[in-house]
Every structure is written in C-alpha cells, then in structure tokens.
Motif scaffolding. Structure first.
Motif, PDB file in Angstrom:
ATOM      1  N   LEU A  60       0.840  -1.205   0.000  1.00  0.00           N
ATOM      2  CA  LEU A  60       0.000   0.000   0.000  1.00  0.00           C
ATOM      3  C   LEU A  60       0.870   1.249   0.000  1.00  0.00           C
ATOM      4  O   LEU A  60       0.550   2.235  -0.673  1.00  0.00           O
ATOM      5  N   VAL A  61       1.975   1.213   0.750  1.00  0.00           N
ATOM      6  CA  VAL A  61       2.906   2.350   0.752  1.00  0.00           C
ATOM      7  C   VAL A  61       3.395   2.610  -0.664  1.00  0.00           C
ATOM      8  O   VAL A  61       3.346   3.748  -1.163  1.00  0.00           O
ATOM      9  N   PHE A  62       3.822   1.532  -1.327  1.00  0.00           N
ATOM     10  CA  PHE A  62       4.363   1.667  -2.679  1.00  0.00           C
ATOM     11  C   PHE A  62       3.311   2.239  -3.634  1.00  0.00           C
ATOM     12  O   PHE A  62       3.557   3.224  -4.330  1.00  0.00           O
ATOM     13  N   TRP A  63       2.132   1.620  -3.635  1.00  0.00           N
ATOM     14  CA  TRP A  63       1.098   2.059  -4.590  1.00  0.00           C
ATOM     15  C   TRP A  63       0.587   3.450  -4.277  1.00  0.00           C
ATOM     16  O   TRP A  63       0.268   4.214  -5.185  1.00  0.00           O
ATOM     17  N   THR A  64       0.508   3.802  -2.999  1.00  0.00           N
ATOM     18  CA  THR A  64       0.081   5.159  -2.652  1.00  0.00           C
ATOM     19  C   THR A  64       1.080   6.173  -3.168  1.00  0.00           C
ATOM     20  O   THR A  64       0.715   7.182  -3.776  1.00  0.00           O
ATOM     21  N   LEU A  65       2.375   5.874  -2.927  1.00  0.00           N
ATOM     22  CA  LEU A  65       3.428   6.784  -3.386  1.00  0.00           C
ATOM     23  C   LEU A  65       3.339   6.956  -4.901  1.00  0.00           C
ATOM     24  O   LEU A  65       3.326   8.075  -5.415  1.00  0.00           O
ATOM     25  N   SER A  82       0.777   6.275  -7.008  1.00  0.00           N
ATOM     26  CA  SER A  82      -0.437   6.914  -7.542  1.00  0.00           C
ATOM     27  C   SER A  82      -0.504   8.379  -7.136  1.00  0.00           C
ATOM     28  O   SER A  82      -0.947   9.220  -7.917  1.00  0.00           O
ATOM     29  N   PHE A  83      -0.028   8.708  -5.924  1.00  0.00           N
ATOM     30  CA  PHE A  83      -0.091  10.127  -5.527  1.00  0.00           C
ATOM     31  C   PHE A  83       0.842  10.959  -6.393  1.00  0.00           C
ATOM     32  O   PHE A  83       0.471  12.044  -6.841  1.00  0.00           O
ATOM     33  N   LEU A  84       2.050  10.440  -6.638  1.00  0.00           N
ATOM     34  CA  LEU A  84       2.993  11.223  -7.440  1.00  0.00           C
ATOM     35  C   LEU A  84       2.495  11.376  -8.875  1.00  0.00           C
ATOM     36  O   LEU A  84       2.617  12.448  -9.466  1.00  0.00           O
ATOM     37  N   LEU A  90      -0.632  11.317  -9.794  1.00  0.00           N
ATOM     38  CA  LEU A  90      -1.746  12.268  -9.700  1.00  0.00           C
ATOM     39  C   LEU A  90      -1.221  13.699  -9.625  1.00  0.00           C
ATOM     40  O   LEU A  90      -1.700  14.594 -10.332  1.00  0.00           O
ATOM     41  N   LEU A  91      -0.206  13.902  -8.784  1.00  0.00           N
ATOM     42  CA  LEU A  91       0.369  15.238  -8.610  1.00  0.00           C
ATOM     43  C   LEU A  91       0.922  15.763  -9.935  1.00  0.00           C
ATOM     44  O   LEU A  91       0.630  16.887 -10.340  1.00  0.00           O
ATOM     45  N   ILE A 151       0.321  14.743 -13.116  1.00  0.00           N
ATOM     46  CA  ILE A 151      -0.694  14.949 -14.176  1.00  0.00           C
ATOM     47  C   ILE A 151      -1.557  16.164 -13.855  1.00  0.00           C
ATOM     48  O   ILE A 151      -1.791  17.019 -14.706  1.00  0.00           O
ATOM     49  N   LEU A 152      -2.005  16.232 -12.602  1.00  0.00           N
ATOM     50  CA  LEU A 152      -2.888  17.356 -12.246  1.00  0.00           C
ATOM     51  C   LEU A 152      -2.153  18.682 -12.363  1.00  0.00           C
ATOM     52  O   LEU A 152      -2.709  19.677 -12.814  1.00  0.00           O
ATOM     53  N   VAL A 162      -5.768  -0.279  -2.509  1.00  0.00           N
ATOM     54  CA  VAL A 162      -5.052   0.203  -3.695  1.00  0.00           C
ATOM     55  C   VAL A 162      -6.046   0.416  -4.832  1.00  0.00           C
ATOM     56  O   VAL A 162      -6.028   1.447  -5.508  1.00  0.00           O
ATOM     57  N   MET A 184      -8.126   3.387  -4.199  1.00  0.00           N
ATOM     58  CA  MET A 184      -7.327   4.584  -4.421  1.00  0.00           C
ATOM     59  C   MET A 184      -7.185   4.863  -5.907  1.00  0.00           C
ATOM     60  O   MET A 184      -7.294   6.011  -6.345  1.00  0.00           O
ATOM     61  N   PHE A 185      -6.980   3.796  -6.705  1.00  0.00           N
ATOM     62  CA  PHE A 185      -6.908   3.979  -8.155  1.00  0.00           C
ATOM     63  C   PHE A 185      -8.212   4.580  -8.680  1.00  0.00           C
ATOM     64  O   PHE A 185      -8.203   5.480  -9.507  1.00  0.00           O
ATOM     65  N   VAL A 192      -8.322   8.156  -7.772  1.00  0.00           N
ATOM     66  CA  VAL A 192      -7.353   8.916  -8.578  1.00  0.00           C
ATOM     67  C   VAL A 192      -7.916   9.152  -9.976  1.00  0.00           C
ATOM     68  O   VAL A 192      -7.858  10.261 -10.509  1.00  0.00           O
ATOM     69  N   LEU A 243      -8.822  12.680 -11.622  1.00  0.00           N
ATOM     70  CA  LEU A 243      -8.245  13.078 -12.914  1.00  0.00           C
ATOM     71  C   LEU A 243      -9.338  13.461 -13.898  1.00  0.00           C
ATOM     72  O   LEU A 243      -9.254  14.499 -14.554  1.00  0.00           O
ATOM     73  N   THR A 260      -3.471  19.091  -4.648  1.00  0.00           N
ATOM     74  CA  THR A 260      -3.525  17.641  -4.858  1.00  0.00           C
ATOM     75  C   THR A 260      -3.761  16.935  -3.525  1.00  0.00           C
ATOM     76  O   THR A 260      -4.599  16.032  -3.435  1.00  0.00           O
ATOM     77  N   PHE A 263      -7.112  14.865  -2.957  1.00  0.00           N
ATOM     78  CA  PHE A 263      -6.845  13.427  -2.796  1.00  0.00           C
ATOM     79  C   PHE A 263      -7.436  12.939  -1.471  1.00  0.00           C
ATOM     80  O   PHE A 263      -8.179  11.946  -1.429  1.00  0.00           O
ATOM     81  N   ALA A 281      -0.716   3.298   6.147  1.00  0.00           N
ATOM     82  CA  ALA A 281       0.267   3.324   5.060  1.00  0.00           C
ATOM     83  C   ALA A 281       0.028   4.535   4.162  1.00  0.00           C
ATOM     84  O   ALA A 281       0.975   5.220   3.755  1.00  0.00           O
ATOM     85  N   VAL A 292       2.528   7.806   3.737  1.00  0.00           N
ATOM     86  CA  VAL A 292       3.115   8.290   2.487  1.00  0.00           C
ATOM     87  C   VAL A 292       2.857   9.781   2.325  1.00  0.00           C
ATOM     88  O   VAL A 292       3.767  10.548   1.981  1.00  0.00           O
TER      89      VAL A 292
END
Lengths: 164, 366
Positions: A10-15, A17-19, A21-22, A24-25, B147, B150-151, B154, B158, B212, B216, B240, B244
């Motif tokens: 979850l840490v990996f995917w959050t990082l 997807s947030f980046l 998102l940041l 692109i937005l 996840v 969250m997708f 996101v 978007l 963001t 978010f 988690a 982040v």
C-alpha cells in the motif's frame, strides 16, 4: 497492532499513484485552472478599477455641468436684472421728460394766452378809444348845433364818469 | 410548575440526541469488552463457523476497516484482485480468487515458485506439509482493496479536474459554470485561506501540491463513506496511505527549508550548553510534525468508520430488528458528521502542510 502496521504494498502504490496524480494534475489541471482564475480575477479587478475611474469621470463631468449651469443661471439673472434696470431707467427718463415737456408746453401755452389776452385787450382798448373818439366827434358835431343839448350831454357824461 | 420552556431551547433536541448517542456508545464499548473477555482472540481456524454462532463485533469491524486481497461486494460475491508478490525467486502474479474457495474460506494456492496461503490478509509461503514457512520473506505489492479504491479515486479526480480544466480553457474570462463553479470556490479557498496566509508570497510554487493533497484526501474520505462498491474502502484511514502523504510533506518541507529554517534548528538562540538538547528537540520536531499529520488523519477516519460499524453491529449484538431504527438514526447522524470530518481532515492536513512549508520558507527571522 495490525491497524498501525503499514504494509509495503500500500505504501508503494500510494506513493506511485499520488505522485502520478500530482504530476498529471499539475500539468493538466492546476496550471490552467489557477492561471485562468488569476487571469479572470485580474480582469475583474481591472474592470472594477475602470468602473471606478469612469464613475469619478462622470462625477467630475456632472460637477462641471452643474457649475456651468450655475454660471449660466447667474448670467441670465444678471442679464435680466440689468434689462430690468435699463427698462426702469428708460421709463423713468421718459416720465420725467414727458413731465418737463408737458410743463414747458403748459408754460408756453400760458404765456401765449397771456400775450393774446394782452394783445386782445390792447386792441379792445384802441377800438374803444377810437370808437369813443368817433362817438365824441359825432356827438360834438350834433351838440354844437344845440346849446342846451350840449349842456345836457356834458352833464350826462359827467354823471357817467362819476358812476364809472 | 411549568417546565415547558425547557423544550423551547433551540438545542435541546440536539443535546438529547447526543446524550442518547453517548449512552449507546458506552454500552457498545462495554459489550465489545465483554465479547473480548468471553471469546479470547476468537477461534483462529474455525473463524468462519464461529461467526455463524457468536457475533464478534471486534473481528467484524477490524475486518471492515482493514485492507483485503479481494473486494467483498455482497454475500459470497467478491471482486478478485491481482496478487503481486516479490519473492526471492522472482515476481509472482495471480488472481486473489485462487486463494479462497467458494465459501470465502482461505485455501492454499500453488504458484510458480512457492505455495501461498492468505493468512488473515497476509500472504504467507507454505511448506510442503502445509505449515507456514517463515524463512521465506516475500514482499506483497498486491493490488489490494485499498489500492484499487485509491486507483478509482485517482481516476475520478483526474477525470473531474481535467474536464474542469478544459472548461476553463473553453470559457476564458467568463463566469464559472456547472462543475467548474462547484470546484472553483474550493480551489480559491485552498489558495486564499490555506496557502497564502501560511506560506506568504511564495505560495504559488506549492499550490499544485496543496491542491492535490486536499482533493486526494477529501475524495478518498468521501469515497470511504460510501458503503457499496466504488467506495467502502478505508483508504485515508489506513496508516500506510497517511504515512506516504506525511512523508511527502516531510520531504517537501525539508527540501524547501531555507537558511533561516536550518539556523533555527541547528543554531537556535539559546546558551551554548543547551545546544545539544535543542538539536535533539528540534530534530524530533522535524519528524514529529509529519508524524502528527499521519496519525491525525488515520485516527480520525478510522475512528469514524469504527463508530459507524459499531452502531450497525448493535443490530447483530442484540439480535433484534427493533434496534435497527435506532442504529440507522445514529448511523445517519454519524455519516453526516463524517461528511464534515471528511472535509475538515482534508482541510487540516492541507492547512498544516501549508503551515510547515510556511515556516520552512519564511524569510525574516525574529
């Protein structure tokens, strides 16, 4: 403990997807949106400033107009006042002139009348005198024919004289 | 005596509701405790069967607020999600449907390199005899429920913001319309009430990050309140995710820290013999600020979910439908409150981020 143990996935995917998102937005949304909002705010501010200026200009113009109007009114009043004064003056002048003229005429007429009167009286006197002389001559001529009558006449004349 | 004026107080009804609510809340906590003592740690192996007999709200609630490898939709229907494992021998990808039978009970699955089992949402490697092999450490990068949720959020963010940005391009200089007029006050709010007062004239550089973060967190909070499919995941209530976000704030704040910021940490205006203590305090401070952000968001959202789930659990604890209207009323009340909390927590997180950035880029120093 389960709740407060972050899982690596979850840490990996959050990082990730947030980046994503940041990035692109930032490129596709925030930049155009903030730019447009800023632009619009500036144009609104400009419009407001312009409106304020226009308002001031309007106020200035209307003040000017008012001043002009006031001035025009004052001028009109002055002109009217002057005209009135001139009129009064003319009327007064005419009045006095007429009066003096009238007085003069009356005076003249009086003088004329007196003169005429004197002349008439003179003529009357002269005529009376000549008539009297003629009468006296005629009477004399008759009376001198008759003595008594002469005396009577003289006596009468004398009486008349006394009476007159 | 006439006490009718009491009823005329404006907030009397609200107070009564609160009192009643608190009464039920404490009762619920008590019942939880009771269950915990009666049923120590629950029956590990026969959990599924035990749940049929005795309802344990603690287990149910924790299950609902935790992450999962499949997305439970209704009854025995779940959306299988991809399991991605980084094992010592290589990457392993398979569907989470392989890890459970038709009754949703965990079952082992023989992958390319090892045999795996879903042990309370932790994927473990099994030995040949079926016991857990702790010697093989695997990293779980699965697309879990959180996840996936969250997708979805996101993608939603978007789609919404790119379409709104499009209407900004189309309607240059005109008044906002539709979705645009709904979002613009929020963007202006973040800019004028969060970024500008806290950061100062350098705020523009940090606007994308703040916006963001704000949207978010807010979107994920709101989706977390939806009890059915696209929502229902407890994304922002997961440590988690908040970790982040807090980590990103930590990095941004310290990368942008100017000489005054660092001077404040390493050369504070104190007697020299206090410096070592101040260094420790200040360095703890650097990390404790984002740490507080992490815990605040996590705790608030998780607490809200726990309360809502506890209220729903009342129906199953009492085993009567008569309690349902009360539960539903309180859940409705909590949901409305959570709507506020969803916004508030997004706002507070963004606000504090802006504040920390503000202290890092502050020019003058007292």
């Amino acid at each position: 403990m389960e709740l407060v143990t972050p899982s690596i996935g979850l840490v990996f995917w959050t990082l990730v997807s947030f980046l994503i998102l940041l990035v692109i937005l930032k490129k596709l949304a925030w930049k155009p949106m903030l730019g447009a909002i800023h632009e619009r705010e500036r144009s609104i501010e400009d419009a407001l400033n312009k409106a304020e200026l226009a308002k001031q200009e309007m106020a200035r113009l209307s003040n000017e107009n008012e001043a002009l109007l006031k001035q025009a009114k004052a001028e009109r009043d002055a002109i009217l006042k002057e005209a009135k004064e001139i009129k009064d003056q003319i009327v007064n002048e005419a009045k006095t002139q007429a009066q003096t003229e009238g007085a003069k005429l009356i005076e003249k007429a009086k003088l004329e009348i007196n003169n005429q009167k004197i002349a008439a009286l003179d003529e009357v006197k002269n005529q009376v005198a000549s008539l009297s002389l003629e009468i006296a001559e005629k009477i004399m001529r008759q009376q001198f024919n008759d003595k008594q009558k002469q005396e009577e006449l003289v006596g009468e004349l004398l009486k008349d004289v006394k009476l007159s | 005596m006439d006490f009718s004026h009491i009823l005329n107080y404006k907030n009397f009804g609200l107070k009564a509701l609160f009192a009643l609510f608190l009464a039920f809340l404490s009762f619920n906590a008590y019942s939880n405790q009771e269950n915990a003592t009666i049923e120590p740690a629950g029956a590990e192996a026969g959990h599924h069967a035990a749940a049929e007999e005795k309802f344990d709200p603690t287990v149910t609630i924790l299950e609902h607020i935790s992450d999962a490898h499949s997305w439970h939709l209704w009854g025995h229907t779940s959306l299988p999600l991809p399991v991605i494992l980084y094992t010592p021998q290589g990457l392993e990808i398979f569907s989470s449907a392989n890890l459970m039978d038709e009754h949703h009970a965990a079952k082992p699955y023989a992958g390319k390199y090892y045999t795996y089992a879903n042990e309370h949402e932790h994927i473990k490697v099994l030995k040949a005899d079926g016991t857990i092999d702790e010697s093989v450490s695997i990293l779980d990068f699965s697309i879990t429920k959180n996840v996936a949720a969250m997708f979805i959020s996101v993608i939603l963010i978007l789609v919404i913001f790119i379409s709104v940005a499009g209407s900004y391009k189309k309607r240059v200089g005109k008044a906002p319309k539709g979705l645009q007029s709904w979002l613009e006050p929020l963007i202006v709010f973040v800019r004028d009430d969060i970024a500008r007062p806290n950061i100062g004239y350098k705020y523009e550089k940090f606007m994308p990050l703040l916006l963001t973060i704000f949207f978010f967190i807010w979107f994920n909070n709101l989706l977390g309140l939806v009890p059915i499919f696209p929502g229902s995941a407890n994304v922002t209530g997961n440590i988690a995710v908040t970790m982040v976000l807090a980590f990103i704030v930590l990095v941004v704040v310290n990368i942008n820290g100017n000489k005054y910021y660092w001077a404040h940490i390493f050369k504070p205006d104190v007697p020299f013999w206090l410096l070592p203590i101040m260094w420790v305090v200040e360095i703890i401070g650097v990390f404790s600020k984002p740490f507080a952000l992490m815990v605040r968001l996590f705790a608030n959202i998780t607490a809200g979910h726990i309360i809502v789930l506890s209220l729903i659990s009342l129906i199953f604890i009492f085993k009567t439908l008569a309690i349902a209207p009360v539960s539903v009323a309180f859940v409705l009340f909590m949901d409305v409150l959570e709507l506020l909390v969803a916004f508030l927590q997004a706002f507070i997180f963004t606000m504090l981020t802006a504040l920390f950035i503000g202290t890092a880029v502050e020019e003058h120093h007292h």
